[in-house]
Design a protein around this motif. Structure first.
Motif, PDB file in Angstrom:
ATOM      1  N   MET B  67      24.902 -20.542  -3.839  1.00 49.63           N
ATOM      2  CA  MET B  67      25.973 -20.762  -4.821  1.00 49.63           C
ATOM      3  C   MET B  67      27.361 -20.680  -4.211  1.00 49.63           C
ATOM      4  N   TYR B  84      26.373 -27.869  -4.631  1.00 43.15           N
ATOM      5  CA  TYR B  84      26.394 -26.902  -5.725  1.00 43.15           C
ATOM      6  C   TYR B  84      27.578 -27.111  -6.667  1.00 43.15           C
ATOM      7  N   ARG B  88      27.214 -27.198 -10.794  1.00 41.81           N
ATOM      8  CA  ARG B  88      27.067 -25.779 -11.127  1.00 41.81           C
ATOM      9  C   ARG B  88      26.849 -25.540 -12.613  1.00 41.81           C
TER      10      ARG B  88
END
Lengths: 448, 270
Positions: B67, B84, B88
């Motif tokens: 992340m 990511y 997200r």
């Protein structure tokens, strides 16, 4: 007017009024941000930044040869960011904890700033003492005309900063809350905790600069930290905490100036104390009072609560002892001395609790001796029944040895109500005697 | 696709947008000391993946690196085929319970509502519909009656349920959970398992760091065995073998540690 009562006969609204206004605006501006410093456990960063802005200030003085606000703010904000950045950097590179790296950064910058200010003082109308300790008494002397009013410049500056900080906290309330509580989730969701951190840092730096005339850039730390820390003790809701911290900040500012004028008079001195110092002292006092009297975590409240608990346990124990004596013999009365030796209670507590039990009509006194009334006997019966049911339960259900059950039953009997006793009875198959062979009294509620 | 020891080349194919998570050649280092090495694996959609490994194996580090919470030394991560950042909103994260300050002045409902902040966006206030959605999630995890309790007054299990409810309102397609089962009561453990299964039935994917080896095969259908590098990954019955576990838990990668120690020694001597 009423202020005379405090010994303040020299109060002038166009003078003292402005000092208090500046103090309030400064305290409010700082407390707004301080809530998040306290909650992020970085109160010391407020301290560090308010010291470290000094070279930024000095650079602006030297560069512009004036006390013009805008370059000062820019310089301070830049140094504020540098402080936060260096602190992180030294922590990473030097492998020392945050406190140590902050200590390195802010003392170095502060010292640099001092040297620069002493230099600048030769060229610019600037007194190092004023920068460090503030000089709110000079607030009303430097004024401009605004909408027909003669308003001190520092009040205008502080007003703007307080408004900006309020807008920041209102508009970014959700983001501040999220990134302070759970920085990693906040960052992965798209609200960068680092970005919020630096926004906060910049505003802290700007606030420290704006406050330097009013409380000085050392004492502004008290305004950043103490009102929010006090509010934190009083509530567990964030919005309430912020509002409370603002009220406390205002109160400190007012008390600070009143105290500065009044306190020396009480002791017969004609001079007055520095307002900035008294503001910090006021917040400290309010914090101490809160620690003592806070309804939730206050020292006093805890003490009283513990006392009441101890006394109600002692009351239970007294009726319990008398009840057991009644079970064993005809002469069930006991003197205070006997009770004292049986219960190991201190004389004062015992006297208070005995008096209370007589007041409640659970005990009656014959000369030196105490005896249970019908009402007291009823209370004792519940207790003793609870005690023995627990002992039975511990042996038959929990498989404990007989010699290890008394202490537990002794503790739990005080909190066992009818409902719990019924469940104990059902789980232990309504025993008639306890593990020691003593009969268990009947349940009064189910008699007849 | 069980790939013991070295990451095989087949994971080099970048994950398409149907692959919830594809990690390739991921290395994270701290002060030049590698924490995880050459990590590569794909997670199939709709799977429940358990990440297991000893303390210090880099399990949390792996999730955080995925992340972008910590910098990567090398490697590539694709979430539904994209970096990511771009996806997200499709990822829900449940951090370790100890990672936050439970004395923070917020109540359970506030915590759950935070799961919606991403959807609400910058500068917009929380509305009634958001609080209603959060309340619903609290009901699903069985602690609706505690909504207005300050979070330090919740038990460990209730705190974990609040975190889980917060993940639920995120309504993500891929969930990353860091030890949600740590120190929770039996009822909470069951509640979490039920929710994981329900997620799976709706086609969601969950990657969960788990400590209790006994329950791994029962709770998850895929496993990633991690000890600084991937020991094995794939369907449970293929990779969750005595031999692989021995490799994961039996001894650390002492040679890797020795070589990085040697590198540091040489740097110091220069």
């Amino acid at each position: 007017m009423e202020l005379e009562l405090l010994g303040i006969s020299t109060w002038r609204w166009d003078f003292d009024g402005w000092i208090v206004a500046a103090g309030i605006l400064c305290a409010v501006a700082a407390a707004l941000l301080g809530n998040f410093l306290v909650l992020r456990r970085m109160s010391m960063l407020g301290d560090a930044i308010s010291h470290a802005v000094l070279p930024g200030l000095a650079a602006a003085f030297i560069y512009t040869s004036s006390r013009n606000s805008l370059p000062m703010f820019l310089g301070a904000a830049a140094v504020g960011i540098l402080t936060a950045f260096f602190t992180e950097w030294i922590r990473g590179v030097g492998k020392v904890d945050e406190g140590a790296s902050m200590g390195v950064v802010f003392t170095s910058l502060f010292a640099l700033g001092l040297v620069m200010i002493v230099q600048a003082a030769d060229h610019v109308d600037l007194d190092p003492d004023c920068v460090l300790y503030g000089s709110p008494e000079y607030t009303p002397m430097n004024t401009v005309f605004l909408a027909g009013w003669e308003v001190p410049i520092s009040v205008i500056t502080l007003g703007i900063v307080a408004t900006v900080n309020a807008a920041f906290v209102i508009f970014f309330y959700k983001e501040l809350k999220f990134s302070s509580f759970d920085p990693s989730l906040s960052t992965t969701t798209g609200f960068s905790a680092t970005l919020m951190h630096y926004m906060l840092v910049v505003l802290v730096a700007v606030t420290a600069v704006a406050s330097f005339e009013s409380v000085g850039n050392i004492l502004v730390v008290a305004m950043f930290v103490v009102p929010p820390a006090t509010a934190y003790l009083l509530t567990d809701r964030l919005a309430v905490m912020i509002l409370l911290s603002l009220v406390l900040a205002c109160v400190s500012a007012v008390l600070g100036h009143l105290g500065a004028i009044a306190v020396p008079r009480w002791f017969g001195f004609a001079s007055s104390l520095p307002t900035a110092g008294m503001m910090a002292v006021s917040t400290g006092l309010i914090f101490s009072l809160t620690v003592a009297f806070s309804p939730k975590q206050g020292v006093l409240v805890k003490f009283v609560r513990r006392r009441i608990l101890a006394w109600s346990t002692l009351a239970d124990d007294i009726v319990g002892v008398l009840y057991r004596r009644e079970e064993r013999s005809k002469d069930s009365r006991a003197t205070r001395e006997i009770l004292r030796s049986l219960l190991l209670a201190d004389a004062f507590s015992l006297r208070m609790v005995l008096r209370w039990l007589r007041f409640r009509g659970e005990l009656i006194r014959h000369g030196e001796r105490y005896e249970l009334t019908q009402q007291g006997r009823a209370r004792a019966q519940d207790l003793v029944r609870s005690h023995r049911l627990w002992e039975q339960y511990l042996v038959s259900q929990a498989g404990l040895d007989e010699d290890r059950i008394h202490d537990k039953a002794e503790k739990w009997e005080h909190v066992t109500d009818l409902e719990l006793r019924r469940r104990l009875r059902d789980e232990t198959n309504a025993p008639r005697i306890d593990p020691h062979g003593t009969p268990i009294p009947d349940e009064r509620a189910e008699a007849e | 696709m069980a790939s013991p020891s070295q990451p095989s080349t087949e994971v080099a194919i970048p994950g398409g947008d149907s692959v919830p998570l594809s990690v390739y050649d991921l290395t994270v280092a701290y002060h030049r000391k590698p924490v995880i090495w050459d990590i590569g694996f794909d997670v199939p959609a709709g799977s429940l993946v358990g990440i297991v490994g000893p303390n210090g194996a880099g399990k949390s580090t792996l999730l955080k690196a995925v992340m972008d919470l910590i910098p990567r030394a090398s490697g590539r991560v694709r979430v539904f085929g994209k970096p990511y950042r771009e996806n997200r909103h499709r990822v829900g994260y449940v951090p370790q319970r100890e990672s936050v300050d439970w004395d923070f002045p917020v109540d359970a409902l506030d915590v759950v509502t935070m799961g919606l902040y991403g959807k609400i966006g910058w500068l917009r206030p929380v509305g009634k519909q958001h609080r209603d959605a959060a309340m619903e999630a609290l009901e699903r995890v069985g602690i609706a009656e505690l909504a207005h309790r300050q979070i330090s007054q919740l038990s460990g299990g209730q705190q974990q349920r609040a975190f889980l409810a917060r993940a639920l309102v995120q309504d993500a397609d891929l969930y990353l959970m860091d030890e949600p089962f740590a120190a929770v009561d039996a009822a909470t453990e069951k509640a979490i398992v039920d929710i994981l299964r329900e997620m799976k039935s709706r086609g969601k994917t969950a990657i969960v760091i788990h400590h209790d080896l006994q329950t791994v095969p029962e709770y998850f259908d895929h496993a990633v065995l991690l000890n600084m590098r991937i020991v094995a990954h794939g369907p449970m019955d293929e990779v969750f073998t005595q031999e692989n576990l021995q490799k994961t838990y039996g001894g650390r990668l002492t040679l890797l540690e020795e070589v990085s120690e040697a590198m540091r020694r040489r740097e110091r001597s220069l």
